[in-house]
Design a protein around this motif. Structure first.
Motif, mmCIF file in Angstrom:
data_model
loop_
_atom_site.group_PDB
_atom_site.id
_atom_site.type_symbol
_atom_site.label_atom_id
_atom_site.label_comp_id
_atom_site.label_asym_id
_atom_site.label_seq_id
_atom_site.Cartn_x
_atom_site.Cartn_y
_atom_site.Cartn_z
ATOM 1 N N LEU A 138 53.090 15.308 57.067
ATOM 2 C CA LEU A 138 52.800 16.587 57.696
ATOM 3 C C LEU A 138 50.807 16.718 58.107
ATOM 4 O O LEU A 138 50.208 15.758 56.771
ATOM 5 C CB LEU A 138 52.411 17.527 56.734
ATOM 6 N N LEU A 139 50.642 17.255 59.101
ATOM 7 C CA LEU A 139 49.314 17.102 59.929
ATOM 8 C C LEU A 139 48.859 18.372 59.457
ATOM 9 O O LEU A 139 49.635 19.240 60.596
ATOM 10 C CB LEU A 139 49.552 16.249 60.969
ATOM 11 N N LEU A 140 47.456 18.180 58.722
ATOM 12 C CA LEU A 140 46.690 19.744 59.322
ATOM 13 C C LEU A 140 45.844 19.178 59.682
ATOM 14 O O LEU A 140 44.903 18.680 58.597
ATOM 15 C CB LEU A 140 46.962 19.895 57.864
ATOM 16 N N ASN A 141 45.266 20.110 61.150
ATOM 17 C CA ASN A 141 43.831 20.299 60.973
ATOM 18 C C ASN A 141 43.313 20.718 61.643
ATOM 19 O O ASN A 141 43.312 21.803 60.882
ATOM 20 C CB ASN A 141 44.343 19.054 62.657
ATOM 21 N N HIS A 142 41.855 20.503 61.570
ATOM 22 C CA HIS A 142 40.324 21.669 62.316
ATOM 23 C C HIS A 142 39.884 21.749 60.842
ATOM 24 O O HIS A 142 39.656 23.698 61.024
ATOM 25 C CB HIS A 142 40.907 22.417 63.571
ATOM 26 N N LEU A 143 40.090 21.754 59.883
ATOM 27 C CA LEU A 143 39.668 21.768 58.820
ATOM 28 C C LEU A 143 37.963 22.638 59.107
ATOM 29 O O LEU A 143 37.501 21.634 59.516
ATOM 30 C CB LEU A 143 39.908 21.153 57.910
ATOM 31 N N ARG A 144 37.338 22.874 57.841
ATOM 32 C CA ARG A 144 36.467 23.517 57.822
ATOM 33 C C ARG A 144 35.395 21.730 57.427
ATOM 34 O O ARG A 144 36.140 21.804 56.015
ATOM 35 C CB ARG A 144 35.630 24.322 56.853
ATOM 36 N N GLN A 145 33.798 21.592 57.939
ATOM 37 C CA GLN A 145 33.421 20.617 57.357
ATOM 38 C C GLN A 145 32.912 20.725 55.563
ATOM 39 O O GLN A 145 32.627 21.728 55.263
ATOM 40 C CB GLN A 145 32.040 20.341 57.469
ATOM 41 N N ASN A 146 33.128 20.050 54.973
ATOM 42 C CA ASN A 146 32.986 19.630 53.383
ATOM 43 C C ASN A 146 34.090 20.604 52.916
ATOM 44 O O ASN A 146 33.219 20.500 51.225
ATOM 45 C CB ASN A 146 31.842 20.202 53.655
ATOM 46 N N SER A 147 34.729 20.192 52.868
ATOM 47 C CA SER A 147 35.893 21.409 52.411
ATOM 48 C C SER A 147 37.151 21.069 51.733
ATOM 49 O O SER A 147 37.797 21.665 50.851
ATOM 50 C CB SER A 147 36.276 22.532 53.832
ATOM 51 N N VAL A 148 37.613 19.828 52.348
ATOM 52 C CA VAL A 148 38.487 19.370 51.974
ATOM 53 C C VAL A 148 38.660 18.703 50.246
ATOM 54 O O VAL A 148 37.382 18.508 49.569
ATOM 55 C CB VAL A 148 38.902 17.703 52.260
ATOM 56 N N THR A 149 39.273 19.808 49.236
ATOM 57 C CA THR A 149 39.031 19.132 48.007
ATOM 58 C C THR A 149 40.336 18.318 47.261
ATOM 59 O O THR A 149 40.415 18.223 46.296
ATOM 60 C CB THR A 149 40.192 20.597 47.682
ATOM 61 N N VAL A 150 41.210 17.662 48.111
ATOM 62 C CA VAL A 150 41.758 16.098 47.648
ATOM 63 C C VAL A 150 40.769 15.027 48.255
ATOM 64 O O VAL A 150 40.328 14.690 48.811
ATOM 65 C CB VAL A 150 43.053 16.527 48.640
ATOM 66 N N LYS A 151 41.860 13.762 47.779
ATOM 67 C CA LYS A 151 41.602 12.378 48.484
ATOM 68 C C LYS A 151 42.261 11.424 48.234
ATOM 69 O O LYS A 151 44.007 12.152 47.965
ATOM 70 C CB LYS A 151 40.418 11.858 46.835
ATOM 71 N N VAL A 152 42.460 10.302 49.530
ATOM 72 C CA VAL A 152 43.613 9.515 49.398
ATOM 73 C C VAL A 152 44.577 9.606 48.288
ATOM 74 O O VAL A 152 43.511 8.804 47.066
ATOM 75 C CB VAL A 152 42.926 8.599 49.895
ATOM 76 N N GLY A 153 45.415 9.413 48.413
ATOM 77 C CA GLY A 153 46.241 8.700 47.028
ATOM 78 C C GLY A 153 46.769 10.343 45.600
ATOM 79 O O GLY A 153 46.858 10.204 44.768
ATOM 80 N N ASP A 154 45.691 11.151 46.386
ATOM 81 C CA ASP A 154 45.949 12.246 44.931
ATOM 82 C C ASP A 154 47.810 12.553 45.781
ATOM 83 O O ASP A 154 47.761 12.411 46.383
ATOM 84 C CB ASP A 154 45.457 13.819 45.360
ATOM 85 N N HIS A 155 48.308 12.867 44.711
ATOM 86 C CA HIS A 155 50.000 13.521 44.941
ATOM 87 C C HIS A 155 49.436 14.933 44.747
ATOM 88 O O HIS A 155 48.628 16.027 43.240
ATOM 89 C CB HIS A 155 50.881 13.495 43.874
ATOM 90 N N VAL A 156 49.745 15.810 45.398
ATOM 91 C CA VAL A 156 50.007 17.818 45.610
ATOM 92 C C VAL A 156 51.102 18.017 45.488
ATOM 93 O O VAL A 156 52.583 17.823 45.621
ATOM 94 C CB VAL A 156 48.957 17.778 47.239
ATOM 95 N N ASN A 157 51.168 19.530 45.186
ATOM 96 C CA ASN A 157 52.771 19.903 45.581
ATOM 97 C C ASN A 157 52.525 21.549 46.457
ATOM 98 O O ASN A 157 51.056 21.706 46.046
ATOM 99 C CB ASN A 157 52.824 20.454 43.445
ATOM 100 N N PRO A 158 53.569 22.204 46.563
ATOM 101 C CA PRO A 158 53.015 23.456 47.200
ATOM 102 C C PRO A 158 52.044 24.629 46.915
ATOM 103 O O PRO A 158 52.100 24.989 45.408
ATOM 104 C CB PRO A 158 54.619 24.443 47.805
ATOM 105 N N GLY A 159 50.928 25.114 47.261
ATOM 106 C CA GLY A 159 50.198 26.078 46.727
ATOM 107 C C GLY A 159 48.947 25.443 46.674
ATOM 108 O O GLY A 159 48.461 26.036 46.123
ATOM 109 N N ASP A 160 49.224 24.065 46.298
ATOM 110 C CA ASP A 160 47.486 23.174 45.758
ATOM 111 C C ASP A 160 46.503 23.789 47.165
ATOM 112 O O ASP A 160 47.412 23.372 47.647
ATOM 113 C CB ASP A 160 47.918 22.030 45.339
ATOM 114 N N ILE A 161 45.794 23.356 46.804
ATOM 115 C CA ILE A 161 44.280 24.076 47.610
ATOM 116 C C ILE A 161 43.448 22.170 48.577
ATOM 117 O O ILE A 161 43.846 21.477 47.071
ATOM 118 C CB ILE A 161 43.273 25.191 46.947
ATOM 119 N N LEU A 162 43.899 22.487 49.483
ATOM 120 C CA LEU A 162 44.259 21.147 50.187
ATOM 121 C C LEU A 162 42.849 21.552 50.911
ATOM 122 O O LEU A 162 41.786 20.275 51.294
ATOM 123 C CB LEU A 162 44.626 20.772 51.791
#
Length: 297
Positions: A215-239
Motif C-alpha cells: 500500500l502506497l501513500l504519497n504527497h505527504l507534508r515535509q517533516n511530517s512522517v511519524t514512522v520509520k522503516v521496520g515499524d509495525h502499524v495497525n489501522p488508525g495509527d498516525i503515519l
C-alpha cells in the motif's frame, strides 16, 4: 519476377521484426498479468510511438530519395505505413484515446479492504474503475485503482497550501502492516506550480500483513512522517500529514494498492496495481470521483 522477389525480401527484412514487436507487445498486454504486461504497456505508450516517429521521418526521406533516383519505393511505402501505425500510439500517451490499462485480474488476486485513511469528511477527487471517474490513474498499471483524496475547500486555484481543506490533515494507517519506506525530506511545492521534484513526493509504503501486497501513500507534508522503516502499524495509527510534495497540483492524499514491492522494482510505477476497497464509511467500498466519504472512526 526477380526484382519483385528482391523488393519483397527487402520489405520483410526491414519490417517483419517491427510487425512482430507490435503484435508481441499487444499480445502481452491483453493476455498476461504481472510485470510482463505492465512493461509491455509502458513500451506501447512511451517507447513505440517515438520509435515510430523517428522511423517515419527516415522512411519519408528514403521515399523522396528513391523517387529522385527513379527506384522502386514499395518497401519504403510499407515502412511509412508501419511507422505511422507505431507513431499513432502517441494518441494513447496523450490520452486522446482514453484507454484504461487492460488489467486481467484472476481468482488468485488478493482482495484488500482497508480502513479509511483520514478522520474527516473526504471528497474523492479521482477514484473508480473507468476513465470517466479516474482518468489520471486507470491508464497506468500500478495506479489502475488508485485514489486522490481531497477535502473542502479544494480546486480553488489558490497558491497557498493552507487554503486547502486537506492540508496538514493526519494520515492514518488503513491496514495492519510493516513500514518498508518512509520519506519526508522533500519540500512541499506551491499549488498549481511546476516545481516538481519527484513523482511520489514524501511517502509511506506498507507491506500488508493480510495479503503480503503493498500500500502506497504519497504527497505527504515535509517533516511530517511519524514512522520509520521496520515499524509495525495497525489501522488508525498516525503515519504523517497530508502535504503537497511530488507531482501534484494541490494538496491531496494519493493511495493505491499493488502486488510488487515498490522498493524492488525499477520504478514504483512499474508494478501491477490491485483493487483497493474501503470499509467503515458510509460510501461504496470503491468510491468514485465526486463521492463525499464520511469515515465512521
Amino acid at each position: 519476377m526477380g526484382k519483385i522477389t528482391r523488393i519483397t525480401h527487402k520489405v520483410g527484412m526491414i519490417n517483419t521484426p517491427l510487425i512482430l514487436i507490435i503484435l508481441l507487445l499487444w499480445a502481452t498486454v491483453l493476455s498476461t498479468t504481472g510485470l510482463p504486461s505492465a512493461y509491455a504497456w509502458f513500451a506501447l505508450k512511451l517507447v513505440l510511438p517515438f520509435l515510430g516517429m523517428a522511423g517515419l521521418f527516415i522512411s519519408l526521406i528514403l521515399v523522396i530519395i528513391a523517387l529522385c533516383k527513379k527506384r522502386q519505393i514499395a518497401s519504403h511505402l510499407f515502412s511509412v505505413v508501419l511507422c505511422s501505425i507505431m507513431a499513432l500510439h502517441l494518441l494513447l500517451t496523450l490520452n486522446m484515446i482514453q484507454m484504461p490499462y487492460p488489467a486481467r485480474i484472476d481468482k488468485t488476486t488478493p482482495v484488500l479492504t482497508a480502513e479509511w485513511p483520514l478522520k474527516q469528511a473526504t471528497v474523492v477527487g479521482w477514484g473508480g474503475d473507468s476513465t470517466a471517474v479516474n482518468l489520471p490513474h486507470v491508464i497506468w498499471p500500478s495506479e489502475r485503482w488508485a485514489y486522490d483524496l481531497v477535502m473542502e475547500p479544494y480546486d480553488s486555484g489558490s497558491t497557498s497550501s493552507e487554503d486547502y481543506g486537506i492540508w496538514d490533515q493526519e494520515v492514518l494507517a488503513p491496514v495492519s502492516g510493516t513500514v518498508i519506506a518512509a520519506y519526508d525530506k522533500e519540500p512541499d511545492i506551491t499549488p498549481g506550480s511546476e516545481d516538481i521534484l519527484s513523482v511520489e513526493g514524501n511517502h509511506v509504503y506498507l507491506v500488508v500483513d493480510e495479503t503480503g501486497t503493498y500500500l502506497l501513500l504519497n504527497h505527504l507534508r515535509q517533516n511530517s512522517v511519524t514512522v520509520k522503516v521496520g515499524d509495525h502499524v495497525n489501522p488508525g495509527d498516525i503515519l504523517g500529514r497530508v502535504g503537497n510534495s511530488g507531482s501534484t497540483s494541490e494538496p491531496h492524499l494519493h493511495i493505491h494498492h499493488q502486488r510488487q514491492n515498490p522498493e524492488s522494482t525499477l520504478h514504483p510505477t512499474l508494478a501491477e496495481g490491485l483493487p483497493l476497497y474501503f470499509k467503515g464509511t458510509d460510501a461504496d467500498p470503491m468510491p468514485q470521483k465526486g463521492t463525499v466519504v464520511y469515515p465512521q472512526h
